[in-house]
Design an enzyme around this catalytic site. Structure first.
Site, PDB file in Angstrom:
ATOM      1  N   ASP A  61     -14.496 -19.427  -1.763  1.00 45.79           N
ATOM      2  CA  ASP A  61     -13.598 -18.290  -1.648  1.00 45.79           C
ATOM      3  C   ASP A  61     -14.410 -17.074  -1.250  1.00 45.79           C
ATOM      4  O   ASP A  61     -15.491 -16.848  -1.776  1.00 45.79           O
ATOM      5  CB  ASP A  61     -12.912 -18.030  -2.992  1.00 45.79           C
ATOM      6  N   THR A 101       3.085   3.310  -3.079  1.00 49.20           N
ATOM      7  CA  THR A 101       4.257   2.488  -3.368  1.00 49.20           C
ATOM      8  C   THR A 101       4.405   1.474  -2.244  1.00 49.20           C
ATOM      9  O   THR A 101       3.898   1.670  -1.138  1.00 49.20           O
ATOM     10  CB  THR A 101       5.562   3.319  -3.439  1.00 49.20           C
ATOM     11  N   MET A 150       1.403   4.213   1.293  1.00 49.03           N
ATOM     12  CA  MET A 150       0.288   5.162   1.386  1.00 49.03           C
ATOM     13  C   MET A 150       0.214   5.940   0.079  1.00 49.03           C
ATOM     14  O   MET A 150       1.112   5.898  -0.739  1.00 49.03           O
ATOM     15  CB  MET A 150       0.455   6.107   2.572  1.00 49.03           C
ATOM     16  N   ASP A 206      -3.790 -23.861  -6.620  1.00 48.38           N
ATOM     17  CA  ASP A 206      -5.026 -24.509  -6.210  1.00 48.38           C
ATOM     18  C   ASP A 206      -5.105 -25.939  -6.729  1.00 48.38           C
ATOM     19  O   ASP A 206      -5.949 -26.721  -6.291  1.00 48.38           O
ATOM     20  CB  ASP A 206      -6.243 -23.753  -6.768  1.00 48.38           C
ATOM     21  N   GLN A 242       6.996   0.945  -0.678  1.00 49.99           N
ATOM     22  CA  GLN A 242       7.829   1.446   0.413  1.00 49.99           C
ATOM     23  C   GLN A 242       7.022   2.303   1.378  1.00 49.99           C
ATOM     24  O   GLN A 242       7.025   2.096   2.587  1.00 49.99           O
ATOM     25  CB  GLN A 242       9.006   2.269  -0.138  1.00 49.99           C
TER      26      GLN A 242
END
Lengths: 592, 679
Positions: free
Chosen positions: B304, B375, B380, B519, B377
Site C-alpha cells: 500500500d 464541506t 474548500m 481486503d 459541498q
C-alpha cells in the site's frame, strides 16, 4: 605421459563438444515430431508400423502408463531373447551347431541385453549362434538403447511441461528413436568401420595354419597332463560391423567376440578406436543439448554437460597418470617403463600395442563413464588406482554422459538433489527450472539413489562371506574384493564391463548378477518416471534474479561435488578395503 | 508479551528447563519423529548393551568403549537440548502472555434488553456483551454499537490506547484487552479456547507446530541419507571380515553416527521453531509455518502506498504564485487560510510558510477571524479575516469560487496546475475573493531509505507493486520516485484481487498487507496475507499472518525472515554433509590400522592412535551440534543479493567451510584427548 597422449585426449573432448549441438538439435526435432530431412523416407514406414500395430500416435501417456508400456515391452523382449538362446540349436544360422544356452546363463544374458548392460558371462564366438547374435542380441542392442533414450526424453518433457502429466507416447518415441536416430547413425558408423577392416559376413569360422606351431599343455579332470602341438587356429567370423556400431552408439558394450574392442576384427585401427570412443559419448552428450533445447535453457544443458566433462577429465587424467607411471615393482625389478620411440612405457599388461597407454586409458574411462562396457584393454590388469577409476566411474551412478538416456536422467536426479540440498541457501524453497522440488520428488529421488548402493553392497557383502561367492575369485586379498565389487557395480550400473579375474559363469553369479541388472535398470526407472510425472503436473515459476541458478559454472561445480560426495560417501569404506589398500600395499611391494 | 524485548540465547532459566526437557525427549516415541536422531539413540542403546555384556564378561580396559557410549548418548541429548532451547524461548513468551489472561466476567445482553453476569468462559459465538470503561473485553468480537478507547498492550505491547468503534474497519476487539473510556456492545466471534489469545499462546509455545512442507521434504532427504549410510556401515562388516579385520560394534556405531547427518538432524526442528520465534519478536504472528516458508518464496510484494512507501500524508512543498503575486504574499495567504486547519496538509502549509518566509502563525481570535471549514459541498476551506476572504481548495472548486466572485482563471494558472499534476503532486489553489493568487504544491513524501530497500528486493528477484487510490499520473510519479517496479492506480479491492490472480497465474507467489473487510478476499487469495492487528476481524481471519504493530513495512521484514529460515536450513544441511569427508579420513584408517597398517597413509590429520581418532570424530560430531545452536536460533547472516551471489557466498562458508572445519576440529580434540591420556 606424452604430449601426443594428451593431445589425443584433448582432441577427443573437443570433438565430443562439437558433435553435441547437431546431435542434440536433431533429437529435439525427432522427439518433438518436427520435420527432419529423413521424413520422406521414414514417415511412410513409421505410419505403416502404427497402422499394423494399432498404435494411436496422438495418444499421450501419463507416467504410469508410460512406465507400464516400457516394462511390458522389456518383459516380452526379454522372454523372446531367453527363448532364442535356449532354442538356438534348432534354429537357422548356426553353422557351428552350438548347443542351447544353459538356463542360468540364458537368464543372465537375457537380463543383461534387455537392461542395456551387456554383461557377458560367456564368450560370444563359442556360445551364441549367428541368429542369436543378430535377432536376439543385436535386436536388444537397439531396443534397450532406444528405451533408455526415450525415458530421458520423457523425463525432459516432465521438466518442460506445465501442469500436465503427459510424458509422450512410449511406442511412438521408441519407433522414432530407432528409425530416425539409431538406425541411420549405425548405418553410417558400420560403413566407416567396414572401410577400416571390421568384418561383416555370415561365413563359417576360418581355420588357418599357424606359421609358428605352438606346444600346449592341458590338464584334464583326472589330473593327467597332456602335451599337444597346436598347428592350426580357428578364426571366428560373423556380422561384426553392424553389431559393433550399435554396441558403441547404444552404449551396450557387448562384444561380438570375447575380446570385445581389443579384438582386431572389432577394432582394427587407431581410427576405428577413436570412432568407437566418439560413438560411445555421442548420443549421451547430445541429450544434454536436447535437455537445454526442450526446457528452453540451453545454458542449463551446457552446465550439465560441463559437469560431466569435468568428471570425465578428472577420471581420464587419473587413469592415464596411473597407467603411464606403471608398476613401481617392475621398475625395481629392472624393467624399463619409460616412453621411447619403440616402447609405449608404463603398464602395458592387458593392453593392445596398437592402442598404447593413452588410448587404453581414454577408452577405459569413456566406456565406464558411459555405461557402455566395451573394452579395448583389460581393466583387471590396470594398476590399482588405474583400475579404481573405472570402478568409481560406475559407482558414481553412470552419470558421466552415462548410458544413452540413463546417463542423463541419472544426472538429472543428482541435479534435483543438488538443487534441494543447496537450493535452500538462496533463501527460497528449492526449485529446478521453475518446478518446486517437494517431499514427493525428494522421496523418489532418494529411492533412486538408494536402490543402487543397496543392491551392490548387499550382494557383494553376501558374496565375500560365503564360498559360492569367493570360490570364483582368481585373486586373493583386496584385489579379490575389487573383482566382486566391480562385478556387482558394473551390473547394477548397467555397464557390463568385466574386471575379469572373476568367474561369473556360476549359478550364484549368473542369478545374482542377472537380478542386479534388472533391479539396477527397472527398479530405478520407476521412481525416475514418478518424478517426471510429478514435475509435469507442477506450475512453472518464472525465473528471476532470486531463482537458484542452474546455468552457471558455480552450479556445474556444485553438481560435480554432489555427485562425488554422494558416491564417495557411499562407497568409500568398501573402496578403502579394495583398490585403495591394494595400491598402498603395492607401494610397499605387495601384489595380488 | 515479549514484544521487541530480546532474550539472550543462553538465558539461564531457559537453559535449565531445556536440560530437563532434553532428558524427557529421550523417550523413543518422541525420538521417532526425528529419524536421524532416532538412529543415533538406537546406536547408543546398542553400544550400552554391548558395554554391559563386556563388563559382565569381565573384559578389562573398557575405557574407550565407555567413552564412546558416553559421547553417543551426549549426541542424542545435545540434539534434544537444541530443540528444547528453541521451544523454551517460545514457552517463556507464552507464560508472559498467560499472565495477562485474567479470568474475567462478562455482562451478557439478553434478548429482552436486560444484562446478566456470566464468566467469560461461558460465552459462546454470537453472544452480545456490554463492556464499559475499566473492564476487560471478555472475548474476541466485533463492536456492534459504541466507540471506546482500548488498551491493547497485552497483545501488541503498544501502550498507547487505540480507538475502536462500530462499523468500518476498526470494529474488531480482542479478548484480554481493556476498555479505557466509554462503552461498547460487542458481538462475540469465537468460542472459549479458540480466542486470538489462545491461538497466540499455542503458536508461540509450539504446541500446534506441524512440520512445514519443506521441512518434511528435508526430513525425507535426511532419512534417505541415513539409510544409505546404514547400508554402507552394515555391509562394511562383511568386507572387513573378508579382509581379516572384523570390527567391534562400538567402532561401527561410531562410524555410522559420524556419517549420518546428525548436525542438521539435531537442529532442524530448532531452526523451524526459532524462525517462528523471530517473527513473534517482531510482533508478527504467523498462523502456520507454511506461511513463513511461502514468505521466503515470494515473487511479488503488493505494498500500500500510504504508510509503506510514503509517509501517511501529503505535504506542502512549494508555493507557485500567479503573475502579479509575490511568493511571499501567496505563502502568507495560504498560511492564514490554514491556521485553523488541523489536517496534516493544512499543518504542513503553515510549517512551510514559516520555514521559507519566517511567517509566524497568528492568533486568529484577536483579529476576529472566521474560520470556514471544509464541506463536501463547497470542497474548500478558508478564513474571513479583517475584510479579506481567503479560500483554498481543489482546482475546480476554487475556479468556481473565483468565477462567482467575478474573476476569471488564466491559462497560466491552468499550466501550473497541469505541471504539478504531471509531477505526481496535488495542486491546491489559493484565492482571495475574485482573484486566484497561486497554487500550493502538495506532495507525497516518499519514506527515506525505501528506495534502497526496493533495490535490494529487486536484487533478490522480488518485484514490488505499489497499490494506491491515486490517479495513474500521480501514481506513476511516486512509483518512479520510490523505485517500485510497478503500480496499481485507482485500485479497488477487485483490481487488487485481479492483480493477485494474474501474478499467481504466472506461477508467482504474492504477499500483501491489508486491514479492511474489503481486503479480506485478497488477503485470503494471496500466498502471504498479512493482516493489520488494527484491522477488522474478517481481515485477520483471511490473512495467514497478523502484524500486531500494524506497520505495513513489516511485510518486507517478514519476507526476510522467511528467507533467512530457509537459508539456515540449507546452510546447515550442506555443512552437515560436507563434514563427512573429514570423518572418513579420521575413522577409516583407524578401523583398519591393525589389518592394513599401510592405510595409515590416509590418516592425513596424523591422529595419535586409532582409539583417539575414532573418539575425536565422535566428540566433534556431538559438540558441533551445541556449537551451532546459536546459529540455528539466530539464523545465518542475511544479506540482500542475487541468488547467484548468495549461493557462492554460502557454498564457500558452509560447503567449503564444512569440509575444512572438521579436519581442524578433530585434530584439536585428538590433541586434547591424548594430552589427557583418555585414549
Amino acid at each position: 605421459m606424452t604430449s601426443n597422449g594428451w593431445l589425443q585426449i584433448g582432441l577427443y573432448l573437443v570433438l565430443v563438444a562439437l558433435i553435441t549441438p547437431p546431435i542434440g538439435r536433431f533429437m529435439t526435432r525427432v522427439f518433438s515430431r518436427e520435420r527432419t530431412w529423413l521424413d520422406p523416407a521414414l514417415r511412410p514406414i513409421e505410419r505403416l508400423i502404427y497402422r499394423s500395430t494399432g498404435v494411436d500416435e496422438t495418444h499421450e501417456m501419463r507416467w504410469t502408463e508410460y512406465a507400464m508400456a516400457m516394462l511390458l515391452f522389456s518383459l516380452v523382449s526379454m522372454l523372446l531373447l531367453y527363448a532364442i538362446e535356449r532354442l538356438q540349436f534348432w534354429l537357422p544360422w548356426n553353422p557351428r551347431h552350438l548347443p542351447g544356452v544353459p538356463p542360468e546363463l540364458a537368464f543372465n544374458t537375457a537380463a543383461s541385453f534387455t537392461t542395456n548392460t551387456n554383461w557377458q558371462a560367456y564368450s560370444g564366438e563359442t556360445t551364441m549362434s549367428y541368429l542369436t547374435q543378430m535377432a536376439g542380441l543385436a535386436y536388444h542392442n537397439f531396443t534397450s538403447a532406444a528405451t533408455g533414450i526415450v525415458l530421458a526424453i520423457a523425463f525432459i518433457r516432465g521438466i518442460a511441461q506445465r501442469e500436465r502429466d503427459a510424458l509422450g507416447n512410449f511406442w511412438v518415441d521408441l519407433v522414432r528413436c530407432i528409425l530416425w536416430v539409431l538406425l541411420p547413425a549405425c548405418l553410417v558408423l558400420a560403413v566407416a568401420l567396414v572401410s577400416q577392416g571390421v568384418i561383416q559376413n555370415l561365413r563359417p569360422y576360418d581355420t588357418a595354419a599357424l606359421v609358428d606351431p605352438a606346444t600346449a599343455t592341458t590338464t584334464d579332470g583326472a589330473g593327467r597332463t597332456q602335451t599337444q602341438v597346436v598347428r592350426t587356429q580357428v578364426i571366428a567370423q560373423g556380422p561384426v560391423a553392424s553389431q559393433e556400431a550399435i554396441k558403441e552408439l547404444g552404449t551396450n558394450g557387448g562384444g561380438f567376440f570375447n575380446a570385445n574392442s581389443a579384438d582386431p576384427f572389432e577394432n582394427p585401427t587407431p581410427l576405428t578406436n577413436y570412432l568407437e570412443m566418439l560413438a560411445i559419448f555421442a548420443l549421451g552428450s547430445g541429450l544434454t543439448w536436447t535437455l537445454g533445447d526442450m526446457t528452453g535453457s540451453r545454458a542449463h544443458g551446457w552446465a550439465v554437460w560441463a559437469a560431466m566433462a569435468f568428471l570425465f577429465l578428472a577420471g581420464v587424467t587419473t587413469v592415464y597418470w596411473a597407467e603411464a607411471h606403471g608398476n613401481p615393482l617392475l621398475t625395481a625389478a629392472g624393467a624399463d617403463q619409460h616412453v621411447t620411440a619403440l616402447c609405449p612405457g608404463g603398464n602395458m599388461e592387458g593392453k593392445e600395442v596398437r592402442f598404447g597407454i593413452a588410448d587404453s586409458a581414454l577408452f577405459a574411462t569413456v566406456t565406464t563413464d558411459a555405461s557402455c562396457g566395451a573394452v579395448n584393454s583389460m581393466h583387471d590388469s590396470f594398476t590399482p588406482i588405474g583400475g579404481m577409476v573405472p570402478l568409481v566411474n560406475i559407482m558414481l551412478g553412470e552419470v558421466i554422459f552415462g548410458g544413452v538416456g540413463s546417463g542423463l536422467y541419472g544426472m538429472l536426479i543428482f541435479v534435483i538433489l543438488s538443487v534441494f540440498i543447496a537450493g535452500l541457501m538462496v533463501g527460497r524453497t528449492p526449485e529446478y527450472l521453475g518446478k518446486k522440488i517437494q517431499a514427493y520428488d525428494v522421496k523418489m529421488a532418494m529411492l533412486y539413489v538408494l536402490i543402487f548402493p543397496l543392491v551392490i553392497l548387499t550382494l557383494a557383502a553376501i558374496s565375500v562371506l560365503w564360498p559360492f561367492g569367493t570360490s570364483s575369485l582368481a585373486n586373493a586379498g583386496p584385489h579379490g574384493l575389487s573383482e566382486i565389487l566391480y562385478a556387482f557395480t558394473s551390473t547394477a550400473g548397467n555397464n557390463g564391463s568385466a574386471f575379469a579375474g572373476l568367474n561369473a559363469n556360476t549359478p550364484w553369479y549368473n542369478l545374482a548378477l542377472g537380478m542386479t541388472m534388472l533391479i539396477g535398470r527397472f527398479l530405478m526407472i520407476i521412481p525416475m518416471l514418478a518424478i517426471a510425472g510429478s514435475l509435469g503436473r507442477k506450475k512453472r515459476v518464472p525465473p528471476s534474479p532470486g531463482t537458484f541458478p542452474v546455468t552457471t559454472p558455480l552450479f556445474a561445480a556444485l553438481l560435480v561435488s554432489v555427485v562425488l560426495i554422494v558416491g564417495a560417501l557411499t562407497f568409500f569404506p568398501a573402496l578403502s578395503l579394495g583398490p585403495i589398500v591394494e595400491h598402498l600395499l603395492m607401494l610397499k611391494g605387495q601384489v595380488f | 508479551m515479549a514484544h521487541a524485548q530480546t532474550r539472550s540465547i543462553w538465558d539461564p532459566q531457559i537453559v535449565r528447563t531445556a536440560v530437563t526437557d532434553a532428558l524427557r525427549k529421550l523417550h523413543p516415541r518422541t525420538m521417532a519423529h526425528n529419524p536421524v536422531m532416532f538412529v543415533v539413540e538406537a546406536g547408543s542403546v546398542l553400544t550400552t548393551l554391548a558395554l554391559v555384556r563386556d563388563a559382565i564378561a569381565g573384559r578389562p580396559g573398557l575405557g574407550f568403549e565407555v567413552q564412546i557410549t558416553f559421547w553417543l548418548w551426549l549426541t542424542v541429548l545435545f540434539a534434544n537440548f537444541a530443540e528444547a532451547m528453541a521451544e523454551g524461548r517460545g514457552k517463556a513468551q507464552a507464560d508472559t502472555l498467560r499472565k495477562t489472561r485474567t479470568e474475567t466476567v462478562a455482562s451478557r445482553l439478553l434478548p429482552d434488553g436486560r444484562t446478566e453476569t456470566v464468566p467469560a468462559a461461558r460465552l459462546r459465538k454470537d453472544d452480545l456483551v456490554f463492556v464499559k470503561a475499566g473492564e476487560f473485553i471478555p472475548a474476541d468480537g466485533e463492536i456492534v454499537e459504541g466507540v471506546a478507547s482500548v488498551d491493547e498492550s497485552a497483545i501488541t505491547g503498544e501502550s498507547a490506547p487505540v480507538i475502536r468503534e462500530s462499523g468500518g474497519d476498526r470494529s474488531a476487539v480482542t479478548g484480554g484487552t481493556r476498555v479505557l473510556s466509554d462503552w461498547i456492545k460487542v458481538r462475540v466471534t469465537s468460542d472459549p479456547g479458540h480466542t486470538f489469545l489462545d491461538r497466540m499462546i499455542a503458536l508461540v509455545e509450539g504446541a500446534e507446530r506441524q512440520k512445514t512442507p519443506n521441512e518434511i521434504a528435508l526430513n525425507i532427504l535426511l532419512a534417505g541419507l541415513t539409510i544409505v549410510f546404514l547400508l554402507a556401515v552394515v555391509t562394511l562388516q562383511p568386507f572387513a571380515i573378508y579382509s581379516g579385520a572384523p570390527q567391534s560394534v562400538f567402532v561401527l556405531v561410531s562410524l555410522l553416527v559420524c556419517l549420518i547427518p546428525t548436525t542438521i538432524g539435531g537442529l532442524l526442528s530448532a531452526i523451524g521453531i526459532a524462525g517462528m520465534d523471530r517473527l513473534v519478536q517482531r510482533n508478527v504472528l504467523a498462523m502456520s509455518g507454511r506461511a513463513v516458508e511461502a514468505a521466503g518464496d515470494v515473487h511479488t510484494l503488493l505494498l500500500d502506498k500510504t504508510g509503506t512507501i510514503t509517509l501517511g500524508n501529503r505535504q506542502a512543498s512549494e508555493f507557485v504564485p500567479l503573475p502579479g503575486v509575490t511568493e511571499r504574499d501567496l505563502a502568507d495567504a495560504a498560511q492564514l487560510s490554514s491556521l485553523a486547519d488541523e489536517t496534516p496538509e493544512g499543518r504542513s502549509i503553515v510549517v512551510l510558510a514559516k520555514e521559507r518566509y519566517g511567517i509566524r502563525g497568528r492568533d486568529l481570535a484577536d483579529q476576529h477571524a472566521v474560520f470556514v471549514p471544509f464541506t463536501a459541498q463547497t470542497r474548500m476551506s478558508g478564513v474571513d479575516i479583517g475584510g479579506r476572504e481567503i479560500r483554498k481548495g481543489a482546482p475546480d472548486a476554487i475556479r468556481r469560487y473565483v468565477e462567482t466572485g467575478g474573476g476569471a482563471t488564466t491559462p497560466e494558472l491552468q499550466a501550473i496546475i497541469e505541471r504539478i499534476a504531471r509531477s505526481g503532486g496535488t495542486p491546491l489553489l489559493v484565492a482571495e475573493r475574485g482573484r486566484a493568487l497561486g497554487v500550493v504544491h502538495l506532495k507525497d513524501i516518499v519514506k527515506g531509505g525505501i528506495r534502497e530497500r526496493f533495490a535490494q528486493l529487486r536484487a533478490m528477484g522480488i518485484r514490488t507493486v505499489m497499490i494506491t487510490g491515486d490517479n495513474p499520473l500521480t501514481a506513476a510519479s511516486i512509483a518512479k520516485e520510490a523505485g517500485v517496479d510497478d503500480f496499481l492506480a485507482e485500485a479497488t479491492p477487485e483490481h487488487k484481487m485481479a492483480l493477485i490472480r494474474h501474478e499467481q497465474g504466472d506461477g508467482k507467489l504474492v504477499a500483501m498487507t491489508g486491514d479492511g473487510t474489503n481486503d479480506a478476499p485478497a488477503l485470503a487469495q494471496a500466498d502471504v496475507g498479512v493482516a493489520m492487528n488494527s484491522g477488522t476481524q474478517a481481515a485477520k481471519e483471511a490473512g495467514n499472518m497478523v502484524d500486531l504493530d500494524s506497520t505495513p513495512t513489516k511485510l518486507i521484514d517478514i519476507v526476510e525472515i522467511g528467507k533467512q529460515l530457509l537459508m539456515t536450513r540449507g546452510a546447515l544441511t550442506t555443512f552437515s554433509i560436507a563434514n563427512d569427508v573429514a570423518k572418513y579420513f579420521a575413522i577409516i584408517p583407524a578401523m583398519f590400522a591393525g589389518a592394513f597398517p599401510v592405510l595409515m597413509a590416509l590418516n592425513i590429520m596424523h591422529l595419535q592412535t586409532p582409539e583417539s581418532a575414532i573418539l575425536s570424530a565422535v566428540i566433534f560430531n556431538a559438540v558441533i551440534i551445541v556449537a551451532l545452536v546459536p546459529l540455528a536460533l539466530r539464523g545465518v547472516a542475511y544479506r540482500a543479493m542475487s541468488a547467484e551471489a548468495l549461493l557462492r557466498r554460502n557454498l564457500l562458508i558452509y560447503g567449503a567451510g564444512g569440509i575444512v572445519l572438521p579436519f581442524i576440529g578433530i585434530k584439536l580434540i585428538d590433541m586434547v584427548i591424548t594430552t589427557l591420556h583418555l585414549a
